[in-house]
Design a protein around this motif. Structure first.
Motif, mmCIF file in Angstrom:
data_model
loop_
_atom_site.group_PDB
_atom_site.id
_atom_site.type_symbol
_atom_site.label_atom_id
_atom_site.label_comp_id
_atom_site.label_asym_id
_atom_site.label_seq_id
_atom_site.Cartn_x
_atom_site.Cartn_y
_atom_site.Cartn_z
ATOM 1 N N LEU A 27 0.832 -1.006 -0.037
ATOM 2 C CA LEU A 27 -0.077 -0.005 0.135
ATOM 3 C C LEU A 27 0.847 1.261 0.066
ATOM 4 C CD1 LEU A 27 -2.684 -0.907 2.968
ATOM 5 C CD2 LEU A 27 -3.109 -0.901 0.248
ATOM 6 N N SER A 28 0.369 2.377 -0.778
ATOM 7 C CA SER A 28 1.085 3.455 -0.644
ATOM 8 C C SER A 28 0.791 4.278 0.412
ATOM 9 C CB SER A 28 0.754 4.262 -1.984
ATOM 10 O OG SER A 28 -0.604 4.781 -1.969
ATOM 11 N N LEU A 29 1.400 5.392 0.581
ATOM 12 C CA LEU A 29 0.872 6.495 1.726
ATOM 13 C C LEU A 29 -0.656 6.867 1.522
ATOM 14 C CD1 LEU A 29 1.615 8.389 4.087
ATOM 15 C CD2 LEU A 29 2.719 10.043 2.540
ATOM 16 N N THR A 30 -0.748 7.196 0.420
ATOM 17 C CA THR A 30 -2.041 7.840 -0.165
ATOM 18 C C THR A 30 -3.220 6.814 0.120
ATOM 19 O OG1 THR A 30 -1.109 9.211 -1.773
ATOM 20 C CG2 THR A 30 -3.550 8.893 -1.846
ATOM 21 N N GLU A 31 -2.949 5.560 -0.262
ATOM 22 C CA GLU A 31 -3.862 4.529 0.081
ATOM 23 C C GLU A 31 -4.187 4.194 1.479
ATOM 24 O OE1 GLU A 31 -3.123 1.879 -3.880
ATOM 25 O OE2 GLU A 31 -1.549 1.615 -2.264
ATOM 26 N N ILE A 32 -3.037 4.218 2.020
ATOM 27 C CA ILE A 32 -3.176 3.797 3.671
ATOM 28 C C ILE A 32 -3.913 5.201 4.142
ATOM 29 C CG2 ILE A 32 -1.862 3.831 5.831
ATOM 30 C CD1 ILE A 32 0.239 2.387 4.088
ATOM 31 N N HIS A 34 -6.208 7.118 3.154
ATOM 32 C CA HIS A 34 -7.557 7.082 2.706
ATOM 33 C C HIS A 34 -8.317 5.815 3.640
ATOM 34 C CE1 HIS A 34 -11.236 7.113 0.343
ATOM 35 N NE2 HIS A 34 -11.109 5.687 0.098
ATOM 36 N N GLN A 35 -7.555 4.820 3.656
ATOM 37 C CA GLN A 35 -8.187 3.888 4.497
ATOM 38 C C GLN A 35 -8.462 3.994 5.972
ATOM 39 O OE1 GLN A 35 -7.298 -0.462 3.741
ATOM 40 N NE2 GLN A 35 -6.333 -0.093 1.628
ATOM 41 N N VAL A 36 -7.510 4.703 6.373
ATOM 42 C CA VAL A 36 -7.601 4.899 8.002
ATOM 43 C C VAL A 36 -8.194 6.321 8.257
ATOM 44 C CG1 VAL A 36 -5.710 3.405 8.646
ATOM 45 C CG2 VAL A 36 -5.320 5.899 8.319
ATOM 46 N N SER A 37 -8.466 7.090 7.293
ATOM 47 C CA SER A 37 -9.163 8.609 7.473
ATOM 48 C C SER A 37 -8.357 9.432 8.204
ATOM 49 C CB SER A 37 -10.757 8.350 7.876
ATOM 50 O OG SER A 37 -11.305 7.347 7.143
ATOM 51 N N LEU A 38 -7.123 9.461 7.999
ATOM 52 C CA LEU A 38 -6.253 10.384 8.591
ATOM 53 C C LEU A 38 -5.427 10.884 7.513
ATOM 54 C CD1 LEU A 38 -4.669 8.053 11.490
ATOM 55 C CD2 LEU A 38 -6.310 10.019 11.532
ATOM 56 N N ASN A 39 -4.806 12.419 7.926
ATOM 57 C CA ASN A 39 -4.096 13.034 6.777
ATOM 58 C C ASN A 39 -2.775 12.489 6.584
ATOM 59 O OD1 ASN A 39 -2.090 14.384 8.816
ATOM 60 N ND2 ASN A 39 -3.796 15.176 9.702
ATOM 61 N N LYS A 40 -2.135 12.776 5.412
ATOM 62 C CA LYS A 40 -0.873 12.195 4.974
ATOM 63 C C LYS A 40 0.226 12.240 6.139
ATOM 64 C CE LYS A 40 -1.808 11.710 0.185
ATOM 65 N NZ LYS A 40 -1.202 12.331 -1.120
ATOM 66 N N SER A 41 0.274 13.647 6.709
ATOM 67 C CA SER A 41 1.512 13.866 7.524
ATOM 68 C C SER A 41 1.383 13.076 8.761
ATOM 69 C CB SER A 41 1.498 15.281 8.043
ATOM 70 O OG SER A 41 0.023 15.786 8.501
ATOM 71 N N THR A 42 0.180 12.948 9.497
ATOM 72 C CA THR A 42 0.002 12.071 10.445
ATOM 73 C C THR A 42 0.393 10.386 10.114
ATOM 74 O OG1 THR A 42 -1.737 13.410 11.343
ATOM 75 C CG2 THR A 42 -1.786 11.230 12.232
ATOM 76 N N TYR A 44 2.220 9.475 7.724
ATOM 77 C CA TYR A 44 3.879 9.291 7.491
ATOM 78 C C TYR A 44 4.531 9.164 8.680
ATOM 79 C CZ TYR A 44 8.408 10.318 5.654
ATOM 80 O OH TYR A 44 9.655 10.551 5.498
ATOM 81 N N ARG A 45 4.215 9.865 9.687
ATOM 82 C CA ARG A 45 4.721 9.861 11.185
ATOM 83 C C ARG A 45 4.576 8.524 11.643
ATOM 84 N NH1 ARG A 45 2.795 15.075 11.798
ATOM 85 N NH2 ARG A 45 1.247 14.271 13.117
ATOM 86 N N LEU A 46 3.541 7.863 11.447
ATOM 87 C CA LEU A 46 3.188 6.591 12.187
ATOM 88 C C LEU A 46 3.721 5.689 11.497
ATOM 89 C CD1 LEU A 46 -0.542 7.040 12.830
ATOM 90 C CD2 LEU A 46 1.130 6.745 14.545
ATOM 91 N N LEU A 56 6.811 -2.484 9.391
ATOM 92 C CA LEU A 56 6.616 -2.488 7.683
ATOM 93 C C LEU A 56 8.164 -2.220 7.163
ATOM 94 C CD1 LEU A 56 3.675 0.252 8.191
ATOM 95 C CD2 LEU A 56 3.638 -2.217 7.484
ATOM 96 N N ILE A 57 7.871 -2.466 5.959
ATOM 97 C CA ILE A 57 9.084 -2.057 5.161
ATOM 98 C C ILE A 57 8.662 -1.261 3.755
ATOM 99 C CG2 ILE A 57 10.768 -3.307 3.503
ATOM 100 C CD1 ILE A 57 10.668 -5.751 5.266
ATOM 101 N N ARG A 58 9.525 -0.324 3.633
ATOM 102 C CA ARG A 58 9.058 0.716 2.385
ATOM 103 C C ARG A 58 10.105 0.296 1.375
ATOM 104 N NH1 ARG A 58 10.760 5.758 0.508
ATOM 105 N NH2 ARG A 58 12.395 5.797 2.179
ATOM 106 N N ASP A 59 9.289 -0.002 0.307
ATOM 107 C CA ASP A 59 10.050 -0.296 -1.170
ATOM 108 C C ASP A 59 10.413 1.019 -1.790
ATOM 109 O OD1 ASP A 59 10.811 -0.976 -3.772
ATOM 110 O OD2 ASP A 59 9.641 -2.733 -3.736
ATOM 111 N N LYS A 60 11.890 1.128 -1.674
ATOM 112 C CA LYS A 60 12.241 2.634 -2.311
ATOM 113 C C LYS A 60 11.907 2.789 -3.610
ATOM 114 C CE LYS A 60 15.741 2.889 1.480
ATOM 115 N NZ LYS A 60 17.388 3.095 1.814
ATOM 116 N N MET A 61 11.870 1.453 -4.378
ATOM 117 C CA MET A 61 11.685 1.832 -5.927
ATOM 118 C C MET A 61 10.205 2.318 -6.128
ATOM 119 S SD MET A 61 14.309 1.049 -7.646
ATOM 120 C CE MET A 61 13.815 0.557 -9.421
ATOM 121 N N THR A 62 9.240 1.734 -5.430
ATOM 122 C CA THR A 62 7.915 1.729 -5.565
ATOM 123 C C THR A 62 7.256 2.847 -4.486
ATOM 124 O OG1 THR A 62 6.910 -0.016 -4.276
ATOM 125 C CG2 THR A 62 7.505 -0.401 -6.706
ATOM 126 N N ASP A 63 7.786 2.979 -3.700
ATOM 127 C CA ASP A 63 7.588 3.814 -2.515
ATOM 128 C C ASP A 63 6.240 3.458 -1.808
ATOM 129 O OD1 ASP A 63 8.405 5.945 -0.735
ATOM 130 O OD2 ASP A 63 6.941 7.389 -1.678
#
Length: 243
Positions: A27-32, A34-42, A44-46, A56-63
């Motif tokens: 899942l991307s930041l945007t998708e997450i 949307h699913q948890v109904s929180l702003n992206k900055s919050t 992102y910190r979580l 969690l692991i972030r894929d640097k190629m796909t973000d």
């Protein structure tokens, strides 16, 4: 999400993020967000905290994010000696070899059921049974078994789909209790039929539903009635070893 005075908001939000991955591998930041109904900055910190702890692991190629290895470490310490998914697996394989169709175990969680174990059938065309899928208790043989033999469920709490008649459903539950098993044909998924029986523990409480599923072309009503004694006998075998 409903919170109370005993919960910690940051922890609840972090867990909500992890639960997003029950249905998606990445899942991307945007998708997450949307699913948890929180702003992206919050979010992102979580995500940064969860990534830092290895959850969690972030894929640097796909973000995009995926579950991390720390969860595997935790799962290794699950208590397994009374876990139906582990305890009943040999019996599931035995009845699969007898019947040939996909065998599944379902447990109830609130007003839903969850597939906790599955053994795929040995037919060329078979029912694919992903583990961890949640389904409503209003449709399907396993759902009706879990409802019929539970004393803790109020049907008035259900969100009834338009395709289900509550009165007929209630009448079905009575017949299921009398017969000891339930059947369904294309109730939840087109082209699929199923038969299920309850597994009781030594205290007489239903702990899960044993289900046989396959194409309606093979699992006709006559076929399901034919194998019903096998399914119920297998459920009783499971009950004898339940802890």
């Amino acid at each position: 999400m409903e919170e109370n005075k005993h919960t910690v908001r940051a922890v609840e939000r972090a867990l909500d993020i992890l639960l997003c991955f029950t249905e998606s591998k990445e899942l991307s930041l945007t998708e997450i967000s949307h699913q948890v109904s929180l702003n992206k900055s919050t979010v992102y910190r979580l995500l940064a905290s969860l990534e830092g702890k290895g959850f969690l692991i972030r894929d640097k190629m796909t973000d995009k994010y995926r579950l991390g290895f720390r969860l595997w470490e935790l799962s290794a310490n699950l208590v397994r000696d009374d876990d139906p998914a582990i305890l009943f697996l040999p019996e599931m394989e035995r009845i699969r070899d007898l019947i040939g169709e996909t065998i599944s175990l379902y447990v109830r969680d609130g007003l839903e059921r969850i597939r906790i174990q599955a053994v795929e059938g040995n037919q060329a065309i078979r029912r694919v049974a992903p583990i961890g899928v949640r389904m409503p208790l209003t449709v399907g043989a396993s759902s009706k078994v879990l409802v019929a033999f539970s004393e803790e469920i109020d049907l008035n709490d259900f969100k009834w789909p338009e395709t289900v008649d509550q009165q007929k459903y209630t009448e079905q539950l009575k017949r299921i209790r009398e017969a000891g098993f339930a059947t369904s044909a294309e109730e939840r998924e087109q082209g699929t039929a199923a038969i299920a029986a309850p597994v009781f523990n030594r205290h007489g409480k239903v702990i899960c539903a044993l289900c046989v599923s396959g194409p309606v072309s093979r699992l006709t009503i006559d076929k399901m009635l034919e194998i019903a004694p096998l399914v119920m006998d297998s459920a009783k075998r499971m009950g004898r070893i339940a802890r």
